[in-house]
Design an enzyme around this catalytic site. Structure first.
Site, PDB file in Angstrom:
ATOM      1  N   PRO A 255       0.830  -1.209   0.000  1.00  0.00           N
ATOM      2  CA  PRO A 255       0.000   0.000   0.000  1.00  0.00           C
ATOM      3  C   PRO A 255       0.867   1.263   0.000  1.00  0.00           C
ATOM      4  O   PRO A 255       1.808   1.388   0.776  1.00  0.00           O
ATOM      5  CB  PRO A 255      -0.798  -0.125   1.298  1.00  0.00           C
ATOM      6  CG  PRO A 255      -0.820  -1.587   1.594  1.00  0.00           C
ATOM      7  CD  PRO A 255       0.500  -2.117   1.109  1.00  0.00           C
ATOM      8  N   GLU A 256       0.540   2.180  -0.896  1.00  0.00           N
ATOM      9  CA  GLU A 256       1.262   3.438  -0.985  1.00  0.00           C
ATOM     10  C   GLU A 256       0.436   4.550  -0.341  1.00  0.00           C
ATOM     11  O   GLU A 256      -0.662   4.309   0.158  1.00  0.00           O
ATOM     12  CB  GLU A 256       1.572   3.757  -2.452  1.00  0.00           C
ATOM     13  CG  GLU A 256       2.414   2.713  -3.160  1.00  0.00           C
ATOM     14  CD  GLU A 256       3.868   2.692  -2.686  1.00  0.00           C
ATOM     15  OE1 GLU A 256       4.237   3.531  -1.828  1.00  0.00           O
ATOM     16  OE2 GLU A 256       4.632   1.840  -3.166  1.00  0.00           O
TER      17      GLU A 256
END
Length: 270
Positions: A2-3
Site C-alpha cells: 500500500p502506498e
C-alpha cells in the site's frame, strides 16, 4: 505494498466509523509483527475515546485521549470495519472493539506491519525525521531544487527518499517523472529549478488523482473483504514496459533501479 493514496483511502474509509467511539475491548491474536505489539496495548486503550485518525506519510495515527497508536500496513496489511460477531480469519491479528458494537480489524498475512504506542508522535523515531507531505504547501519545486544540490543520486531515488518528501512510492515516482518529462536516471543535482517545479506539480497531481480514485471504493471498508482496490487508476507508464507511449507512441523502456521496476519513455523523458 500500500502506498500513500491507499493509506489515505484507508484513513478516510475507517475514520467515520471510529472517531468519537470508545474502545471497549482489545484483542491481540498475534503480536509478532515487524516490531512486537506492546504487551500493555490493551490496558492503555480500553476505555479511551478515539479522538481522530490522521495520516503522516504511510503511517496512520489512532489518536486517543492520552496517546496515539501508530499503525503501518506493511506490505500486505489492511484495516476494515466489521460486525462484532464476524469470526476471525487467518492473519486477523488485532481487533479493537468499539462502543458502537463494531470492530476495527487488522489483517496482515506477511506481518510486516506495525502497531506501536507513542505518548508523543512528533518525538517518535519513526516520525521525527520524515520530510514534508507532498500535498502540503511547504512541498514545492524550490524545496526539491534546494535539497538536490550536490546530490549525484538518480532523481527517481531522490524523490522516493522519505527525508526529501514522504509517500512517493515506486509506482507514483514512475508516473510523476513521466508527466514531468524527466528521465528517472538523471542525476538529481543536474535538474533545473523550473523542471523541479514541474516535477513537484506532477507528484501532487498524480497522488491527488490516485486518492480521488481510491475514494470510489470506500464502501469496501465495511464488508468482509476490506480491500480498497489498490492501483485501480489508469497508469501511463508503470507496468507498461514495451507498450507504446501514450504521448508519442515510442515503445516504453523498462529497467531495474534499486531492484525496482522503472518504466519510462526514451523520447519524452530527458
Amino acid at each position: 505494498m500500500p502506498e500513500l493514496p491507499e493509506v489515505e483511502t484507508t484513513r478516510r474509509g475507517i475514520a467515520p466509523h471510529c472517531e468519537g467511539q470508545t474502545i471497549t475491548g482489545v484483542t491481540v491474536r498475534n503480536g509478532s509483527l515487524r516490531w512486537p505489539v506492546p504487551a500493555d496495548l490493551g490496558d492503555r486503550l480500553r476505555g479511551q475515546i478515539i479522538r481522530s485518525i490522521d495520516r503522516r506519510a504511510k503511517y496512520l495515527f489512532l489518536n486517543v485521549e492520552h496517546g496515539t497508536v501508530i499503525v503501518h500496513l506493511g506490505m500486505s496489511g489492511s484495516l476494515r470495519i466489521i460486525a462484532d460477531e464476524t469470526p476471525p480469519m487467518p492473519h486477523d491479528h488485532i481487533d479493537l472493539t468499539l462502543g458502537s458494537g463494531t470492530i476495527l480489524r487488522f489483517n496482515d498475512p506477511r506481518r510486516f506491519g506495525c502497531w506501536l504506542w507513542a505518548d508523543s508522535v512528533d518525538d517518535h523515531p519513526l516520525i521525527r525525521q520524515l520530510g514534508p507531505e507532498p500535498l502540503m504547501p511547504e512541498f514545492n519545486g524550490a524545496l526539491l531544487f534546494q535539497l538536490s544540490r550536490g546530490k549525484n543520486t538518480p532523481v527517481k531515488s531522490f524523490i522516493m527518499d522519505n527525508h526529501v518528501v514522504v509517500g512517493v512510492g515506486n509506482i507514483y515516482a514512475n508516473e510523476a517523472l513521466f508527466k514531468a518529462g524527466i528521465h528517472p536516471r538523471r542525476k538529481a543535482a543536474r535538474i533545473s529549478r523550473d523542471r523541479y517545479h514541474r516535477l513537484a506539480g506532477a507528484i501532487r497531481e498524480t497522488l491527488s488523482a490516485a486518492i480521488l480514485m481510491g475514494g470510489t471504493t470506500l464502501r469496501d471498508f465495511v464488508n468482509s473483504d476490506g480491500k480498497p482496490g489498490y492501483f485501480a487508476q489508469s497508469l501511463l507508464v508503470y507496468g507498461r514496459g514495451g507498450a507504446p507511449c501514450k504521448e508519442c507512441g515510442t515503445p516504453l523502456k523498462e529497467i531495474r533501479m534499486n531492484n525496482r521496476a522503472t518504466v519510462y519513455c526514451p523520447r519524452c523523458q530527458r
